[in-house]
Write an enzyme that holds these catalytic residues in place. Structure first.
Site, PDB file in Angstrom:
ATOM      1  N   GLY A   1     -35.868  -5.734 100.117  1.00 33.11           N
ATOM      2  CA  GLY A   1     -37.163  -5.707  99.442  1.00 33.11           C
ATOM      3  C   GLY A   1     -38.115  -4.795 100.206  1.00 33.11           C
ATOM      4  O   GLY A   1     -37.899  -4.506 101.382  1.00 33.11           O
TER       5      GLY A   1
ATOM      6  N   GLN B   1     -46.564  -2.284 102.869  1.00 30.93           N
ATOM      7  CA  GLN B   1     -45.742  -1.811 103.986  1.00 30.93           C
ATOM      8  C   GLN B   1     -45.707  -0.282 104.076  1.00 30.93           C
ATOM      9  O   GLN B   1     -45.284   0.253 105.101  1.00 30.93           O
ATOM     10  CB  GLN B   1     -44.310  -2.358 103.860  1.00 30.93           C
ATOM     11  CG  GLN B   1     -44.239  -3.882 104.024  1.00 30.93           C
ATOM     12  CD  GLN B   1     -42.832  -4.394 103.925  1.00 30.93           C
ATOM     13  OE1 GLN B   1     -42.353  -4.640 102.812  1.00 30.93           O
ATOM     14  NE2 GLN B   1     -42.155  -4.544 105.033  1.00 30.93           N
TER      15      GLN B   1
ATOM     16  N   CYS C   1     -38.031  -8.274 109.165  1.00 34.11           N
ATOM     17  CA  CYS C   1     -39.002  -7.549 108.341  1.00 34.11           C
ATOM     18  C   CYS C   1     -38.970  -6.073 108.742  1.00 34.11           C
ATOM     19  O   CYS C   1     -38.901  -5.756 109.934  1.00 34.11           O
ATOM     20  CB  CYS C   1     -40.398  -8.125 108.559  1.00 34.11           C
ATOM     21  SG  CYS C   1     -41.679  -7.332 107.580  1.00 34.11           S
ATOM     22  N   LEU C   2     -39.031  -5.213 107.743  1.00 40.20           N
ATOM     23  CA  LEU C   2     -39.010  -3.771 108.035  1.00 40.20           C
ATOM     24  C   LEU C   2     -40.262  -3.343 108.799  1.00 40.20           C
ATOM     25  O   LEU C   2     -40.290  -2.277 109.406  1.00 40.20           O
ATOM     26  CB  LEU C   2     -38.882  -2.982 106.729  1.00 40.20           C
ATOM     27  CG  LEU C   2     -37.565  -3.192 105.971  1.00 40.20           C
ATOM     28  CD1 LEU C   2     -37.597  -2.482 104.635  1.00 40.20           C
ATOM     29  CD2 LEU C   2     -36.366  -2.753 106.787  1.00 40.20           C
TER      30      LEU C   2
ATOM     31  N   HIS D   1     -40.964 -13.738 100.516  1.00 40.31           N
ATOM     32  CA  HIS D   1     -41.234 -12.840 101.649  1.00 40.31           C
ATOM     33  C   HIS D   1     -42.086 -11.659 101.188  1.00 40.31           C
ATOM     34  O   HIS D   1     -43.072 -11.300 101.844  1.00 40.31           O
ATOM     35  CB  HIS D   1     -39.904 -12.347 102.262  1.00 40.31           C
ATOM     36  CG  HIS D   1     -40.081 -11.414 103.410  1.00 40.31           C
ATOM     37  ND1 HIS D   1     -39.785 -11.748 104.714  1.00 40.31           N
ATOM     38  CD2 HIS D   1     -40.541 -10.135 103.462  1.00 40.31           C
ATOM     39  CE1 HIS D   1     -40.075 -10.725 105.510  1.00 40.31           C
ATOM     40  NE2 HIS D   1     -40.532  -9.733 104.780  1.00 40.31           N
ATOM     41  N   GLU D   2     -41.724 -11.075 100.037  1.00 37.27           N
ATOM     42  CA  GLU D   2     -42.472  -9.898  99.538  1.00 37.27           C
ATOM     43  C   GLU D   2     -43.850 -10.298  99.024  1.00 37.27           C
ATOM     44  O   GLU D   2     -44.829  -9.585  99.270  1.00 37.27           O
ATOM     45  CB  GLU D   2     -41.679  -9.180  98.429  1.00 37.27           C
ATOM     46  CG  GLU D   2     -40.312  -8.652  98.852  1.00 37.27           C
ATOM     47  CD  GLU D   2     -40.330  -7.834 100.137  1.00 37.27           C
ATOM     48  OE1 GLU D   2     -39.316  -7.851 100.849  1.00 37.27           O
ATOM     49  OE2 GLU D   2     -41.368  -7.197 100.459  1.00 37.27           O
TER      50      GLU D   2
ATOM     51  N   HIS E   1     -46.285 -10.461 101.701  1.00 40.17           N
ATOM     52  CA  HIS E   1     -46.831  -9.154 102.115  1.00 40.17           C
ATOM     53  C   HIS E   1     -48.066  -8.778 101.295  1.00 40.17           C
ATOM     54  O   HIS E   1     -48.982  -8.133 101.795  1.00 40.17           O
ATOM     55  CB  HIS E   1     -45.774  -8.040 101.977  1.00 40.17           C
ATOM     56  CG  HIS E   1     -44.834  -7.944 103.147  1.00 40.17           C
ATOM     57  ND1 HIS E   1     -45.265  -7.807 104.447  1.00 40.17           N
ATOM     58  CD2 HIS E   1     -43.483  -7.953 103.199  1.00 40.17           C
ATOM     59  CE1 HIS E   1     -44.220  -7.745 105.259  1.00 40.17           C
ATOM     60  NE2 HIS E   1     -43.127  -7.830 104.531  1.00 40.17           N
TER      61      HIS E   1
HETATM   62  O1  LIG Z   1     -39.641  -6.241 105.309  1.00 41.40           O
HETATM   63  C1  LIG Z   1     -39.309  -6.537 104.157  1.00 41.40           C
HETATM   64  O2  LIG Z   1     -40.116  -6.977 103.348  1.00 41.40           O
HETATM   65  C2  LIG Z   1     -37.833  -6.453 103.798  1.00 41.40           C
HETATM   66  C3  LIG Z   1     -37.229  -7.725 104.297  1.00 41.40           C
HETATM   67  C4  LIG Z   1     -37.091  -8.638 103.128  1.00 41.40           C
HETATM   68  C5  LIG Z   1     -36.535  -9.983 103.460  1.00 41.40           C
HETATM   69  C6  LIG Z   1     -36.593 -10.525 104.749  1.00 41.40           C
HETATM   70  C7  LIG Z   1     -36.051 -11.798 104.992  1.00 41.40           C
HETATM   71  C8  LIG Z   1     -35.485 -12.517 103.954  1.00 41.40           C
HETATM   72  C9  LIG Z   1     -35.427 -11.958 102.682  1.00 41.40           C
HETATM   73  C10 LIG Z   1     -35.955 -10.706 102.443  1.00 41.40           C
HETATM   74  C11 LIG Z   1     -35.924  -7.430 105.066  1.00 41.40           C
HETATM   75  O3  LIG Z   1     -35.953  -6.309 105.838  1.00 41.40           O
HETATM   76  S1  LIG Z   1     -34.574  -7.192 104.086  1.00 41.40           S
HETATM   77  C12 LIG Z   1     -33.314  -7.313 105.286  1.00 41.40           C
HETATM   78  C13 LIG Z   1     -32.459  -8.447 104.880  1.00 41.40           C
HETATM   79  C14 LIG Z   1     -31.241  -8.163 104.296  1.00 41.40           C
HETATM   80  C15 LIG Z   1     -30.465  -9.204 103.821  1.00 41.40           C
HETATM   81  C16 LIG Z   1     -30.913 -10.526 103.927  1.00 41.40           C
HETATM   82  C17 LIG Z   1     -32.142 -10.804 104.508  1.00 41.40           C
HETATM   83  C18 LIG Z   1     -32.929  -9.755 104.995  1.00 41.40           C
HETATM   84 NI    NI Z   2     -41.215  -7.883 105.381  1.00 46.74          NI
END
Ligand SMILES: O=C(O)C[C@@H](Cc1ccccc1)[C@H](O)SCc1ccccc1
Ligand code: NI
Length: 183
Positions: A60, A65, A110-111, A153-154, A157
């Site tokens: 996501g 971001q 989180c990115l 999570h999104e 943000h």
């Molecule tokens: O920073 C973001 O919003 C992207 C996040 C989204 C996310 C984090 C935790 C749980 C669900 C979504 C992550 O970077 S996405 C990386 C990721 C990949 C597979 C499973 C969980 C997180």
């Molecule tokens: Ni995030």
């Protein structure tokens, strides 16, 4: 295309702002922002492109971001035959949710956060959401599992909330009695 240098990191004030609702129908600019978010998520899950452009994989990405304080995010989660969730969400809302909670046993990342943060992030196990798509059409979905966690999570943000805000500092690996880990 969005690169890691375009993604702002914790400490940047925009990550703590409440993002603004987007006017519908989408302006050309807002449509391009929405499409660029989905493009990043898809590129980051393509091994060749992620390697070539040094992209951190994500399922996501939200407009704040990339320093755009607007209520837009994209989520793409692969599935067996079809994606588990493939949405660009404009002005998204959770309209109802379960009492039961869930959490990722491995915690969240989180990115916009360049460090591991240990601890369970409690999320609603099941949610009903409403949002608008790129064409300004309202849609409603019921989500559970990783799609529900990613949506929350999104959406956080868009409200200036980071995943570690939900971690119990005193006991980060405590799961409350309503929460079942997501396997
Ligand atoms: O920073 C973001 O919003 C992207 C996040 C989204 C996310 C984090 C935790 C749980 C669900 C979504 C992550 O970077 S996405 C990386 C990721 C990949 C597979 C499973 C969980 C997180
Ligand atoms: Ni995030």
């Amino acid at each position: 295309m969005i690169l890691m240098k375009d993604i702002i990191r914790e400490g940047h004030p925009t990550l703590r702002q409440v993002a603004k609702e987007v006017a519908l129908p989408l302006s050309e600019e807002d449509r391009k922002i929405a499409e660029s978010l989905m493009e990043y998520v898809l590129n980051s899950q393509n091994d060749e492109l992620a390697e070539k452009y040094d992209l951190r994989p994500g399922i996501g990405l939200a407009a704040p971001q990339i320093n755009v304080s607007k209520r837009i995010f994209a989520i793409y989660i692969e599935g067996e035959d079809e994606p588990e969730l493939d949405i660009i969400a404009i002005n998204p809302k959770i309209v109802s949710h379960s009492v039961e909670q869930t959490f990722l046993g491995s915690g969240e990342g989180c990115l916009s956060v360049d460090r591991p943060v240990e601890g369970y992030v409690p999320r609603y196990a099941r949610i009903t959401i409403e949002a608008y798509d790129l064409d300004g059409k309202k849609f409603k979905k019921r989500l559970r599992g990783l799609p529900a966690i990613a949506f929350q999570h999104e959406l956080d943000h868009l409200n200036g909330i980071m995943f570690f805000d939900h971690i119990d500092e005193k006991n980060p690996l405590k799961a409350n009695e309503f929460a079942q880990p997501l396997e």
